[in-house]
Design an enzyme around this catalytic site. Sequence first.
Site, short mmCIF file in Angstrom:
data_model
loop_
_atom_site.label_atom_id
_atom_site.label_comp_id
_atom_site.label_asym_id
_atom_site.label_seq_id
_atom_site.Cartn_x
_atom_site.Cartn_y
_atom_site.Cartn_z
N HIS A 1 4.80 -13.75 -0.92
CA HIS A 1 5.35 -14.29 0.32
C HIS A 1 4.47 -15.42 0.87
O HIS A 1 4.97 -16.36 1.48
CB HIS A 1 5.48 -13.17 1.36
CG HIS A 1 6.69 -12.32 1.14
ND1 HIS A 1 6.69 -10.96 1.31
CD2 HIS A 1 7.95 -12.64 0.74
CE1 HIS A 1 7.90 -10.47 1.05
NE2 HIS A 1 8.67 -11.47 0.70
N GLU B 1 29.42 -34.12 -20.28
CA GLU B 1 28.29 -34.79 -20.94
C GLU B 1 28.58 -35.10 -22.41
O GLU B 1 27.67 -35.50 -23.15
CB GLU B 1 27.02 -33.95 -20.81
CG GLU B 1 27.18 -32.48 -21.16
CD GLU B 1 25.98 -31.64 -20.74
OE1 GLU B 1 24.87 -32.18 -20.57
OE2 GLU B 1 26.16 -30.41 -20.59
N ASP C 1 22.86 -36.92 -21.49
CA ASP C 1 23.50 -36.63 -22.77
C ASP C 1 24.73 -37.50 -23.00
O ASP C 1 24.99 -37.95 -24.12
CB ASP C 1 23.88 -35.15 -22.87
CG ASP C 1 22.73 -34.30 -23.40
OD1 ASP C 1 21.91 -34.82 -24.16
OD2 ASP C 1 22.66 -33.11 -23.04
N CYS D 1 24.85 -35.60 -11.93
CA CYS D 1 23.58 -34.90 -11.80
C CYS D 1 22.53 -35.40 -12.80
O CYS D 1 21.41 -34.91 -12.82
CB CYS D 1 23.76 -33.39 -11.97
SG CYS D 1 24.31 -32.88 -13.60
#
Length: 539
Positions: A188, A427, A451, A498
Amino acid sequence: MRQYSGKSILSGIAAGKILFYEKSQSQIKRLKVENPEAEINRYEEAKKKAVEQLKELYDKALVDVGETNAMIFDVHAMMLEDADYNDSVYNIITNEGVNAEFAVATTGDNFSAMFAQMDDEYFKARAMDVKDISERVIAILTGNTSDPNILSEPAIIVAKDLAPSETVQMDKSKLLGFVTKLGSSNSHTAILARTMNIPALIGVDIDREWNGKIAIIDGRQGILIVEPDEETLNKYKLEIDKEEESKRLLANLKGLKDETLDGKHIKLYANIGSVADVANVLANDGAGIGLFRSEFLYLEKKDYPTEEEQFQVYKTVVQNMAGRQVVIRTLDIGADKQVDYFDIDKEENPAMGYRAIRICLDRIDIFKAQLRAIYRASAFGSVAIMFPMIISVDEIVEIKKICDEIKKELLTSGIAFGEVPLGVMIETPAAVMISDLLAKEVDFFSIGTNDLTQYTLAIDRQNSKLDNIYDSHHPAVLRMIQMVIDNGHKEGIWVGICGELGADTTLTETFIKMGIDELSVSPSYILPIRKIIRDIKAN
């Protein structure tokens, strides 16, 4: 000048004076008592006060690090009410006739050791939480408390270890960074450091003699430099100045809409590869995560990650994003990302071989474990799934059947999950050419330009000899992107990018005029691209 290595919690830089922090150590003696009932009452009173302190810490953390991270202190309060923990304390006091301090210390040590020995990294990290709550109760019982808010001037804190409560109580305006000998990247305290954007290293062989000396934390390389020479210090000061300039940009743009001058809204999301990256997404005001590369879970392990291990990671990311969408890409290994325990045969052309969705649809047990973990995490926020290396509608039909099976299994088991949109990565040229058909089957497209470019141009992007002809701006690539956008919009689904091309600021305006709905980029590109978006027209 001396250099020490450690494990980086946040890839930032900090430079300043070291302040060595040591907790007040109570020497807990085992004392025989005449009245065990009175000791139990002492323990109950101390526990009650500890819960009150944790409530105060929750309120402070709520302001500093948000509700999700503040929940740490709610968890600590619940741990203090744990039946097994309390039974252990009561039994030691009653059966051994000893003082409450000794009973709490013994219980804390036993439970902490139990967690530390577990294989699961998440539960290992809970060992520190048990120590923290036990030390809090002991400090109340003995009256021997230490004030962690010790910063009178900006400094780098060096300590054997830091509890979450100590981290939260330190003055953020003066805490330059921290370095500890112990700790876990899943603890944490580590999560808080990332959320608070504090450069931090763990696993460093610390020395009390460093107190008062100048040091540099380089979170990018995972090193601590003690007593740097003037040239090194000046070099890092320039780097810090650059980071400060970025922060000033953040101050101007944070909270503003990702919207063009003529009102077109763009989803400006971030690409991440691990839980540690979430802090950078939040610091740069990303509207969501458009690509969570889940393969890091497999690449850093020596064996297949369990469903539970994956669930805990996805859940943490989803909770930290607090309602913002998280798009998780399913396992994408093969090609340049090899994992030994998958035992994949050596291939002449791995980039076009046994990889990504092809592995998942062949090894259904691995695929199902991941999908179950993702669906379970969807109960805690907004989650979407996208599938890599798709080349046919048949693959999507099979994937959807598997997803339906997973949802039925979860419903039967009474396990909660949310509404999860499904998308595909575009892709391959094949996916581009049938994108009109794929769009009828899914909720969104995300174009993986890395790609897509290499397959379209028939150029291996790993081959440096071909760099001079590798052209991500090639008209064929841009025409394919336009085709995907058009076919997606005809079926009413959103389309994003992306791949690395999404962060190419020379193409941002072009993509928006093409009609792109989402750009997912490295966190550091979010604000520069936001500026471009806000300065242009879509039409």
